[in-house]
Design an enzyme around this catalytic site. Structure first.
Site, PDB file in Angstrom:
ATOM      1  CD  GLU A 144     100.989  57.240   7.777  1.00 24.11           C
ATOM      2  OE1 GLU A 144      99.872  56.920   7.324  1.00 24.11           O
ATOM      3  OE2 GLU A 144     102.053  57.170   7.134  1.00 24.11           O
TER       4      GLU A 144
ATOM      5  NE  ARG B  43     109.982  52.611   2.703  1.00 20.37           N
ATOM      6  CZ  ARG B  43     108.680  52.765   2.524  1.00 20.37           C
ATOM      7  NH1 ARG B  43     108.120  52.561   1.342  1.00 20.37           N
ATOM      8  NH2 ARG B  43     107.920  53.153   3.519  1.00 20.37           N
TER       9      ARG B  43
ATOM     10  N   GLY C   1      98.054  56.033  -3.332  1.00 18.22           N
ATOM     11  CA  GLY C   1      97.029  55.835  -2.318  1.00 18.22           C
ATOM     12  C   GLY C   1      97.622  55.159  -1.097  1.00 18.22           C
ATOM     13  CG  ASP C   2     100.095  57.230   1.137  1.00 18.38           C
ATOM     14  OD1 ASP C   2      99.093  57.968   1.205  1.00 18.38           O
ATOM     15  OD2 ASP C   2     101.254  57.670   1.076  1.00 18.38           O
TER      16      ASP C   2
ATOM     17  CE  LYS D 163      97.498  60.204  -1.481  1.00 15.71           C
ATOM     18  NZ  LYS D 163      98.847  60.433  -0.940  1.00 15.71           N
TER      19      LYS D 163
ATOM     20  CB  VAL E 285      99.987  51.366   1.755  1.00 18.35           C
ATOM     21  CG1 VAL E 285      98.695  51.293   0.973  1.00 18.35           C
ATOM     22  CG2 VAL E 285     100.199  50.114   2.587  1.00 18.35           C
TER      23      VAL E 285
END
Length: 354
Positions: A68, A124, A238-239, A243, A305
């Site tokens: 990503e 983070r 879950g991201d 998922k 997410v």
């Protein structure tokens, strides 16, 4: 070592924070101060939410994982993160998640920082979880269950201790070795730790439940009967599409808080719900536009997410620590011909120095 963030003054030299530099930065500053510092920057940037360019991350999915890109800008600075998620990597001795990021000056387009973000993302993510939990969890909560005791678990525990006062942990992972690892790493940090044999055991007496599992599938880590009144769920595993971690019935009786709805509806727990199911954007809670927890019996859910503004905040925080720590090296990244239009001539002149 002095540090000047101006890309014009530093010409072709761009500060680079390697994995080794990041580890020593965390050791120099302290993991707790790193997390609380990033949390402060996240709160600053969420208060400016409407200034940012926002888009769901650009994802390339495969049967074994996802790669990503996560970009954003406040009009003054620009940031992006490259990140992957490959759950099968653990079995091959590799990290499930790796990442690097760039912070740049919008006016010139020059990068002002390049950094590893595998460690920085863990910091983070933990900071973001705790920032969200402060207005959503029960006041005085002291016990958290962590289901999934992998790479993120210790950071989550430290963040919730620092920002919410959590001092009791109930740990569970399908792999007992992971639980032993997490418990050992947190020894001496002021926690009362219980190593549990099931998810059901882990949630007993916990006012906060953090789910942070890695499998790329629609799983049911929490069933409806495991979540009692007043619980805050910090769902961060879950991201991506396909998922999830929570049974749909939990969502239907929870007040749901998200980062950026267009992204969360694709990737988060709420992908299980109708597209118009109501959710509250967290930035509105943090600036007082919307309420957080409204009753002691309410079930709250932070369907996290991860969003690019959080990475922007983390990179800003890191950039502002460089002069303090000196933990970076300068990379020769930007072509700098004597005459800006004479890039070819710069190559020719290099022949004289070969």
């Amino acid at each position: 070592m002095s540090f000047d963030s101006s890309p014009i003054k530093s010409l072709n030299l761009v500060p680079f924070v390697s994995v080794d530099d990041m580890m020593h930065t965390v050791l120099d500053i302290g993991v707790t101060e790193m997390i609380t510092g990033i949390a402060g920057y996240i709160e600053q940037d969420f208060a400016r939410w409407e200034l940012f360019d926002k888009t769901p991350r650009v994802a390339a999915h495969s049967s074994v994982g996802v790669i990503e890109l996560m970009p954003t800008s406040d009009g003054v600075e620009y940031a992006f993160k490259y990140v992957n998620g490959h759950p099968k990597n653990t079995r091959e001795g590799l990290q499930t998640v790796t990442a690097f990021g760039v912070l740049a000056d919008v006016d010139s387009g020059y990068p002002v920082l390049i950094s590893e973000m595998t460690i920085l993302t863990a910091l983070r993510t933990a900071a973001m979880s705790a920032v969200a939990a402060r207005p959503l969890a029960l006041a005085g909560a002291d016990t958290m269950a962590i289901i999934g005791n992998g790479a993120q678990s210790e950071f989550q525990a430290i963040a919730f201790q620092a920002l919410l006062g959590i001092n009791k942990l109930r740990l569970y992972d399908i792999d007992p070795v992971a639980t032993e690892k997490c418990a050992a790493n947190l020894t001496g940090r002021g926690f009362e730790i219980v190593k549990c044999r099931s998810g059901e055991e882990a949630v007993e007496g916990a006012q906060i439940i953090t789910t942070v599992t890695a499998d790329k599938q629609c799983a049911t880590i929490l069933t409806d009967n495991m979540v009692g009144a007043g619980v805050h769920i910090n769902a961060i595993g879950g991201d991506c599409p396909g998922k999830t971690e929570l049974h749909r019935d939990i969502l239907l009786r929870s007040e749901i808080f998200v980062e950026f709805p267009p992204q969360t509806r694709i990737e988060g727990e709420i992908q299980q719900l109708d597209a118009d199911h109501p959710v509250t954007e967290l930035w509105q809670v943090l600036i007082g536009q919307q309420a957080g927890r409204s009753s002691e019996r309410q079930v709250t859910l932070f369907d996290s997410v991860g969003f690019a503004i959080e990475d922007f905040s983390a990179l800003r925080f890191l950039r502002d620590q460089l002069e303090r720590t000196g933990r970076y090296e300068n990379l020769d990244m930007i072509a700098d011909p004597d005459e800006p239009r004479d890039l070819f001539g710069m190559i020719q002149r290099a022949a004289a120095t070969r």
